[in-house]
Design an enzyme around this catalytic site. Structure first.
Site, PDB file in Angstrom:
ATOM      1  CE1 TYR A  25      -3.484   2.499  -0.039  1.00  0.00           C
ATOM      2  CE2 TYR A  25      -4.191   1.686   2.102  1.00  0.00           C
ATOM      3  CZ  TYR A  25      -4.404   2.492   1.004  1.00  0.00           C
ATOM      4  OH  TYR A  25      -5.515   3.279   0.933  1.00  0.00           O
ATOM      5  CE  LYS A  68      -6.382   0.412  -1.545  1.00  0.00           C
ATOM      6  NZ  LYS A  68      -7.133   0.007  -0.335  1.00  0.00           N
TER       7      LYS A  68
END
Length: 310
Positions: free
Chosen positions: A138, A163
């Site tokens: 992330y 992400k």
């Protein structure tokens, strides 16, 4: 390891952590939340992540949320967990996720500490290599990887995706062009529908949808129209729903989470407008604004009835 070495694509479901009147985790409401997302066709469940108030959960609550998600998913869709914080907790949560037979995990940023690229590499390498599970990095806050750092992690076959929650499009262009299809690319920006048209040309083929917790059919109508080039429909959904909700979200810090719960409560799901500190519930004025938007969505974009075949 039975899950393919590929991150989920499409619209990804991020359940909340519902709390009862006493501030305790409401397992029944969580079951409904996850079941609803799966029934509405979302492609994966990401449990105990940002929307699930990862930072406020006890280890016992975290484990309960994993159990509920894996039980409700029943193998119909992959289940990814949130793993992060200080390095020892991150390793512990990664091992627990593997023990519970999750399909993978999303590596959240380290706790507080700002690290150099080499330190971020070490953190991610330790967490990702701790298990055989798929891992998605992330990109946000104090965990922003440069292309050379991410490239070094590609030796780990467990790493399947990135992400992005930063929105640095120059960096995203560099990353996707340098690494290409070796990784899956996920849009994790707040209200990701707002930015998804800019991400698709770069190879991003999935996103986390906050509004899918309460109006998933709108998420689906929007994404389908976007992929099919139906720009008029995209524009209308932006104007009527997505941008007005996004304007409310920007009014208060923490609304990225609490506004989801308010929307779920307004939609008749058994989730209350309750969040844990330091977040605050949605204020009455904004709650009423959201109610008006959802009423407009219901009237102009009615949910199609599912055809049940005997």
């Amino acid at each position: 390891m039975h899950s393919p070495r590929k991150a989920p694509t499409g619209i990804l479901g991020f359940p909340v952590a519902p709390f009862d009147e006493n501030g305790k985790l409401d397992e029944k409401a969580l079951e409904v939340n996850i079941r609803y997302l799966i029934e509405e066709g979302l492609e994966a469940i990401f449990i105990a992540c940002g929307s699930g108030e990862f930072q406020s959960l006890s280890k016992e609550e975290y484990e309960i949320m994993l159990d509920v998600a894996i039980q409700e998913a029943g193998g119909k869709v992959p289940v990814y967990t949130g793993v992060g914080g200080n390095i020892q907790d991150a390793l512990s949560y990664a091992r627990l996720s593997e023990d519970k037979k999750a399909d993978g995990f999303l590596v959240l940023p380290p706790y507080l500490a700002e690290g150099e690229q080499e330190g971020l590499y070490d953190y991610l390498y330790q967490v990702i290599s701790e298990t055989s599970l798929n891992a998605i990095v992330y990109q946000r806050n104090n965990a922003i990887l440069q292309p050379s750092t991410l490239e070094k992690l590609l030796d780990l076959e467990q790493l399947v995706g990135l992400k992005d929650g930063v929105g640095n499009m120059e960096l995203n262009i560099c990353l996707t062009n340098r690494i290409g299809k070796r990784l899956s690319w996920l849009n994790g920006m707040p209200m990701a529908e707002v930015t998804m048209p800019a991400y698709i040309p770069l190879g991003f083929d999935s996103y986390s949808s906050a509004i899918s917790n309460y109006i998933p059919h709108i998420s689906r109508q929007f994404y389908d129209a976007l992929l099919q080039g139906k720009n008029e429909i995209v524009h209308e959904i932006y104007k009527d729903i997505i941008l007005p909700i996004n304007e409310i979200r920007k009014q208060r810090k923490g609304y990225a989470v609490s506004l989801i719960k308010a929307g779920m409560e307004l939609s008749g799901l058994p989730v209350q407008n309750k969040v844990r500190a330091p977040f605050t519930p949605v204020e009455l004025e904004h709650y009423k604004q959201l109610e008006s938007i959802l009423q407009r969505a219901k009237e102009k974009y009615p949910k199609k009835q599912k055809i049940v075949r005997g």
